[in-house]
Structures are given as C-alpha cells and as structure tokens.
Design an enzyme around this catalytic site. Structure first.
Site, mmCIF file in Angstrom:
data_model
loop_
_atom_site.group_PDB
_atom_site.id
_atom_site.type_symbol
_atom_site.label_atom_id
_atom_site.label_comp_id
_atom_site.label_asym_id
_atom_site.label_seq_id
_atom_site.Cartn_x
_atom_site.Cartn_y
_atom_site.Cartn_z
ATOM 1 N N CYS A 1 -9.998 -5.583 0.325
ATOM 2 C CA CYS A 1 -11.165 -4.702 0.463
ATOM 3 C C CYS A 1 -12.076 -4.852 -0.758
ATOM 4 O O CYS A 1 -11.705 -5.460 -1.774
ATOM 5 C CB CYS A 1 -10.715 -3.254 0.640
ATOM 6 S SG CYS A 1 -10.227 -2.458 -0.907
ATOM 7 N N GLU B 1 0.381 5.245 0.638
ATOM 8 C CA GLU B 1 -0.546 6.249 1.144
ATOM 9 C C GLU B 1 -0.140 7.648 0.684
ATOM 10 O O GLU B 1 0.931 7.849 0.095
ATOM 11 C CB GLU B 1 -0.619 6.136 2.676
ATOM 12 C CG GLU B 1 -1.180 4.777 3.079
ATOM 13 C CD GLU B 1 -1.459 4.638 4.567
ATOM 14 O OE1 GLU B 1 -1.014 5.494 5.364
ATOM 15 O OE2 GLU B 1 -2.138 3.654 4.935
ATOM 16 N N GLU C 1 -3.021 -4.690 -3.051
ATOM 17 C CA GLU C 1 -3.508 -5.639 -4.060
ATOM 18 C C GLU C 1 -3.647 -4.975 -5.428
ATOM 19 O O GLU C 1 -3.329 -5.560 -6.453
ATOM 20 C CB GLU C 1 -4.860 -6.220 -3.639
ATOM 21 C CG GLU C 1 -4.823 -7.026 -2.349
ATOM 22 C CD GLU C 1 -5.050 -6.201 -1.081
ATOM 23 O OE1 GLU C 1 -4.670 -5.008 -1.047
ATOM 24 O OE2 GLU C 1 -5.598 -6.748 -0.114
ATOM 25 N N ASN D 1 0.823 -1.204 0.000
ATOM 26 C CA ASN D 1 0.000 0.000 0.000
ATOM 27 C C ASN D 1 0.858 1.255 0.000
ATOM 28 O O ASN D 1 1.921 1.306 0.621
ATOM 29 C CB ASN D 1 -1.043 -0.004 1.126
ATOM 30 C CG ASN D 1 -0.486 -0.299 2.500
ATOM 31 O OD1 ASN D 1 0.489 -1.027 2.657
ATOM 32 N ND2 ASN D 1 -1.101 0.280 3.502
HETATM 33 N N1 THU Z 1 -5.261 -1.604 2.548
HETATM 34 C C1 THU Z 1 -4.724 -2.417 1.601
HETATM 35 O O1 THU Z 1 -3.593 -2.207 1.142
HETATM 36 N N2 THU Z 1 -5.450 -3.476 1.182
HETATM 37 C C2 THU Z 1 -6.695 -3.777 1.626
HETATM 38 O O2 THU Z 1 -7.327 -4.675 1.089
HETATM 39 C C3 THU Z 1 -7.247 -3.055 2.771
HETATM 40 C C4 THU Z 1 -6.567 -1.792 3.122
HETATM 41 C C5 THU Z 1 -4.487 -0.445 2.970
HETATM 42 C C6 THU Z 1 -5.048 0.884 2.514
HETATM 43 C C7 THU Z 1 -4.512 1.822 3.549
HETATM 44 O O3 THU Z 1 -3.221 2.244 3.151
HETATM 45 C C8 THU Z 1 -4.381 0.960 4.813
HETATM 46 O O4 THU Z 1 -4.448 -0.383 4.391
HETATM 47 C C9 THU Z 1 -5.462 1.212 5.845
HETATM 48 O O5 THU Z 1 -6.727 1.134 5.276
#
Ligand code: THU
Length: 160
Positions: free
Chosen positions: A112, A64, A75, A62
């Site tokens: 998610c 941000e 993902e 991820n």
């Molecule tokens: N996040 C993911 O990378 N994948 C998911 O399926 C759920 C959430 C990340 C997004 C964000 O950077 C952090 O987790 C908190 O939501």
C-alpha cells in the site's frame, strides 16, 4: 509547460515456480508469515519476508485491531522489526504474498501507499535498491527492481 511520462517497469512471472530458487524460498517464508497473520476483521492475510545483507530473513504479517486504524500492514511490521533489531542494516529483497478467506487472491498484491513511503526511507538511507516480489495467494508474481520505482514523486527528507 511540458508533459512528463513516468514509467514503471516490472517483470511478471507466470507463477512462483518460475522464480529463481532463492526467491522461491524467500516467498515461501512470506507464505509462512502470512498464515500467522492476525486478520480477524478483513480476513485478508498478508505476509512479508525481508532478506537482509547478513542473509538473515525477517518476517512480518498484518496485525489488526478492533479499533481498525490501529492495525498494521505486514510490510511495515517486517521493516520496523528489521530496523529495530538491526539499525542501519541493508535490505536486499522483499517478498510479499496475500490471501483471503473471502475470495481467492489470484492477482499480485503490491504494498500500500503508506508501506511504500515507509520502505522508501530505508531504500534511500541504504543507497541501494530493494528488490520487491509480490503476489496474491496464487498466480502471477511481479518483480520491481526498486522501491522508489513504485513511488514516483515521493516525499523524502530533502524537503525538510
Ligand atoms: N495490508 C497489508 O498488510 N499490506 C498491504 O500492503 C495492504 C493491506 C493489510 C492491512 C489490513 O490488515 C488488511 O490487509 C486489509 O486491508
């Protein structure tokens, strides 16, 4: 009127050591990716590893942003990396792991909704299921036989 029961089946492994060795190796790659995640705001790091049909492994984590909604999940970073580098290639397996500096993530963390939708496009196009394994930092690992089994009543291109 009729009632429809939608059943999702999954295999639950006690922990990563119970996985077949090739999946453990894929999960280890997801862990490596997770450690490199850029998650200064949520402190929640996610790593994803995709095994492609050419046996190449594509990693994502991820990313941000100070403008929160501009961030992206591990993902989708991984699947878009695969799609951009190898358009049309089939994805065999996906391993996902998550950790947090705020708390010990000891429950499996599934993709998610937006990631499920995005991944489903690739599974539909390749006409072969993508096996998914997901976990937290420690503890149980969930295996799902396909992406679409995690996304009942999903939207797809046939509606357009
Ligand atoms: N996040 C993911 O990378 N994948 C998911 O399926 C759920 C959430 C990340 C997004 C964000 O950077 C952090 O987790 C908190 O939501």
């Amino acid at each position: 009127m009729k009632k429809l029961d939608v059943v999702a089946s999954a295999t639950i492994y006690d922990d990563v050591s119970e996985l077949p060795s090739d999946i453990q190796a894929l999960m280890n790659k997801a862990v490596e990716a997770r450690k490199r995640a850029y998650a200064p705001y949520s402190k929640f790091k996610v790593g994803a590893a995709l095994l492609l049909e050419n046996n190449q492994i594509i990693l994502g984590n991820n990313q941000e942003s100070a403008a929160y909604p501009s961030g992206m999940c591990a993902e989708r970073v991984a699947i878009w990396k695969a799609g951009s580098e190898y358009p049309g290639i089939r994805v065999k397996q996906l391993a996902i792991t998550a950790s947090s500096t705020n708390t010990k993530v000891d429950r499996p963390v599934g993709p998610c909704g937006a990631c499920r939708q995005t991944l489903s496009e690739y599974e539909i196009n390749q006409k072969e299921p993508i096996e998914i394994y997901f976990m937290g930092e420690v503890g149980n690992v969930v295996k799902s036989e396909s992406l679409l089994s995690l996304l009942p009543f999903s939207f797809d291109s046939t509606y357009l």
